[in-house]
Design an enzyme around this catalytic site. Structure first.
Site, PDB file in Angstrom:
ATOM      1  N   ASN A   8      14.876  -3.217  -9.230  1.00  0.00           N
ATOM      2  CA  ASN A   8      14.721  -2.183  -8.205  1.00  0.00           C
ATOM      3  C   ASN A   8      15.875  -2.337  -7.219  1.00  0.00           C
ATOM      4  O   ASN A   8      15.875  -3.252  -6.402  1.00  0.00           O
ATOM      5  CB  ASN A   8      13.365  -2.376  -7.509  1.00  0.00           C
ATOM      6  CG  ASN A   8      13.191  -1.480  -6.298  1.00  0.00           C
ATOM      7  OD1 ASN A   8      13.950  -0.531  -6.101  1.00  0.00           O
ATOM      8  ND2 ASN A   8      12.188  -1.780  -5.484  1.00  0.00           N
ATOM      9  N   LYS A  10      16.647  -0.430  -4.806  1.00  0.00           N
ATOM     10  CA  LYS A  10      16.365   0.137  -3.468  1.00  0.00           C
ATOM     11  C   LYS A  10      17.545   1.018  -3.044  1.00  0.00           C
ATOM     12  O   LYS A  10      18.182   1.618  -3.915  1.00  0.00           O
ATOM     13  CB  LYS A  10      16.068  -0.995  -2.476  1.00  0.00           C
ATOM     14  CG  LYS A  10      15.006  -1.956  -3.043  1.00  0.00           C
ATOM     15  CD  LYS A  10      14.468  -2.937  -2.067  1.00  0.00           C
ATOM     16  CE  LYS A  10      13.433  -3.804  -2.769  1.00  0.00           C
ATOM     17  NZ  LYS A  10      12.773  -4.750  -1.882  1.00  0.00           N
ATOM     18  N   HIS A  92       5.685   1.641  -4.025  1.00  0.00           N
ATOM     19  CA  HIS A  92       6.287   0.391  -3.539  1.00  0.00           C
ATOM     20  C   HIS A  92       5.864   0.179  -2.087  1.00  0.00           C
ATOM     21  O   HIS A  92       5.729   1.144  -1.335  1.00  0.00           O
ATOM     22  CB  HIS A  92       7.813   0.477  -3.660  1.00  0.00           C
ATOM     23  CG  HIS A  92       8.474  -0.836  -3.392  1.00  0.00           C
ATOM     24  ND1 HIS A  92       8.663  -1.306  -2.110  1.00  0.00           N
ATOM     25  CD2 HIS A  92       8.954  -1.795  -4.218  1.00  0.00           C
ATOM     26  CE1 HIS A  92       9.238  -2.497  -2.183  1.00  0.00           C
ATOM     27  NE2 HIS A  92       9.419  -2.815  -3.449  1.00  0.00           N
ATOM     28  N   GLU A  94       7.394  -0.678   0.442  1.00  0.00           N
ATOM     29  CA  GLU A  94       8.301  -0.104   1.445  1.00  0.00           C
ATOM     30  C   GLU A  94       8.011   1.376   1.641  1.00  0.00           C
ATOM     31  O   GLU A  94       8.153   1.902   2.745  1.00  0.00           O
ATOM     32  CB  GLU A  94       9.762  -0.351   1.024  1.00  0.00           C
ATOM     33  CG  GLU A  94      10.144  -1.814   1.243  1.00  0.00           C
ATOM     34  CD  GLU A  94      11.248  -2.330   0.332  1.00  0.00           C
ATOM     35  OE1 GLU A  94      11.943  -1.522  -0.298  1.00  0.00           O
ATOM     36  OE2 GLU A  94      11.401  -3.569   0.259  1.00  0.00           O
ATOM     37  N   GLU A 162       3.003  -7.058  -6.151  1.00  0.00           N
ATOM     38  CA  GLU A 162       4.036  -7.528  -5.233  1.00  0.00           C
ATOM     39  C   GLU A 162       3.420  -7.826  -3.867  1.00  0.00           C
ATOM     40  O   GLU A 162       3.204  -6.900  -3.069  1.00  0.00           O
ATOM     41  CB  GLU A 162       5.119  -6.457  -5.051  1.00  0.00           C
ATOM     42  CG  GLU A 162       5.837  -6.067  -6.315  1.00  0.00           C
ATOM     43  CD  GLU A 162       7.198  -5.454  -6.022  1.00  0.00           C
ATOM     44  OE1 GLU A 162       8.198  -6.026  -6.476  1.00  0.00           O
ATOM     45  OE2 GLU A 162       7.268  -4.440  -5.310  1.00  0.00           O
ATOM     46  N   GLY A 168      11.573  -9.856  -0.519  1.00  0.00           N
ATOM     47  CA  GLY A 168      12.802 -10.055   0.246  1.00  0.00           C
ATOM     48  C   GLY A 168      12.758 -11.208   1.230  1.00  0.00           C
ATOM     49  O   GLY A 168      13.621 -11.316   2.099  1.00  0.00           O
ATOM     50  N   SER A 207      10.662 -11.858  -4.450  1.00  0.00           N
ATOM     51  CA  SER A 207      11.534 -13.038  -4.436  1.00  0.00           C
ATOM     52  C   SER A 207      11.665 -13.733  -5.790  1.00  0.00           C
ATOM     53  O   SER A 207      11.782 -14.954  -5.845  1.00  0.00           O
ATOM     54  CB  SER A 207      11.073 -14.031  -3.351  1.00  0.00           C
ATOM     55  OG  SER A 207      11.175 -13.429  -2.071  1.00  0.00           O
TER      56      SER A 207
HETATM   57  P1  PGA Z   1      12.783  -8.851  -3.908  1.00  0.00           P
HETATM   58  O1  PGA Z   1      12.125  -7.380  -3.933  1.00  0.00           O
HETATM   59  O2  PGA Z   1      12.934  -9.305  -5.332  1.00  0.00           O
HETATM   60  O3  PGA Z   1      14.100  -8.656  -3.224  1.00  0.00           O
HETATM   61  O4  PGA Z   1      11.846  -9.736  -3.142  1.00  0.00           O
HETATM   62  C1  PGA Z   1      11.150  -7.055  -4.886  1.00  0.00           C
HETATM   63  C2  PGA Z   1      10.755  -5.602  -4.733  1.00  0.00           C
HETATM   64  O5  PGA Z   1      10.713  -5.097  -3.600  1.00  0.00           O
HETATM   65  O6  PGA Z   1      10.484  -4.913  -5.727  1.00  0.00           O
END
Ligand code: PGA
Length: 245
Positions: A8, A10, A92, A94, A162, A168, A207
């Site tokens: 992903n 983003k 997601h 976010e 997640e 992140g 992560s």
């Molecule tokens: P990350 O993000 O691997 O940077 O923690 C995962 C995601 O948001 O899908």
């Protein structure tokens, strides 16, 4: 079950970043898993062209529930299908937090994705506070119940667990916590979809790096990963892909 490793990106990547996707082509021969990269909308068509004939699929990070209409700024599943996308990430965290996307909206978008012949990656996950209060399992179960539409099958749907606090941040749940959650999700999928629920892939996300991927992939009911930051560089993403045996 063959694992799925999904990247992903983003809101990252200009045309110059496509070299990172192209570099993955070298690893697909060795990979024992399915691979999908989800760049921003602007790069999807180019990414499809650059990966043609390879085992790498391209996906999007969101779509609208309607096929067309007066929805300024949005993109439909049909439009994504037309340019060669095969997956769409939905719900997601976010998007759930920044755009107040609710479970019902996620389910509506998943119906659209399935209608267009694409596969949905439906994201769920608890906040730190919800975990600390001992509510993680219940929160995720409620999200799943309301976010998975009746059109879902093991072919057109993947679930991504997640934890919001792991995205992140470099923080990862313990393997026991991942196992407990994935087994609860599996149980829920079987109750909801019968025998087919056994075949829905459940990804872990938050992560994931080349260093921790192997241990996470060893946990039962972990059928792959949804990777953010570590999917941006082919060198790091390749390490995760090769950990999925
Ligand atoms: P990350 O993000 O691997 O940077 O923690 C995962 C995601 O948001 O899908």
């Amino acid at each position: 079950m063959k694992k799925l490793i999904a990247g992903n990106w983003k809101m990252n990547g200009l045309a110059s970043s496509l070299a990172e996707i192209e570099a993955l082509k070298g690893v697909t021969g060795e990979a024992a898993c399915d691979i999908v990269v989800c760049p921003p909308f602007t790069l999807i068509e180019k990414a499809v062209a650059r990966t043609e004939g390879s085992a790498i699929a391209v996906g999007a990070q969101d779509c609208h529930a309607q096929a067309s209409g007066a929805y300024t700024g949005d993109v439909s599943a049909e439009m994504l299908a037309e340019i060669g996308a095969r997956f769409v990430i939905l719900g997601h965290s976010e998007r759930r937090s920044a755009y107040r996307e609710m479970d019902a909206a996620v389910a509506g978008k998943a119906v659209a994705v399935h209608r267009a012949g694409l596969a949905s990656i439906i994201c769920v996950g608890e906040t730190r506070e919800e975990r600390d209060e001992g509510r993680a399992i219940d929160v995720v179960r409620a999200q799943l119940e309301a976010s998975i539409p009746n059109t879902a099958t093991s072919t057109n749907t993947t679930i991504a667990y997640e934890p919001v606090w792991a995205i992140g941040t470099g923080l990862v749940p313990t393997l026991e916590q991942i196992e407990e959650m994935h087994s609860s999700i599996r149980q829920m999928l079987k109750e909801r979809m019968g025998g087919d629920g056994q075949h829905v892939r459940i990804l872990y996300g938050g992560s994931v790096k080349a260093q921790n991927a192997k241990a996470i992939f060893g946990v039962s009911n972990v059928d792959g990963a949804l990777v953010g930051g570590a999917s941006l560089k082919a060198s790091e993403f390749t390490g995760i892909i090769l950990a999925a045996v």
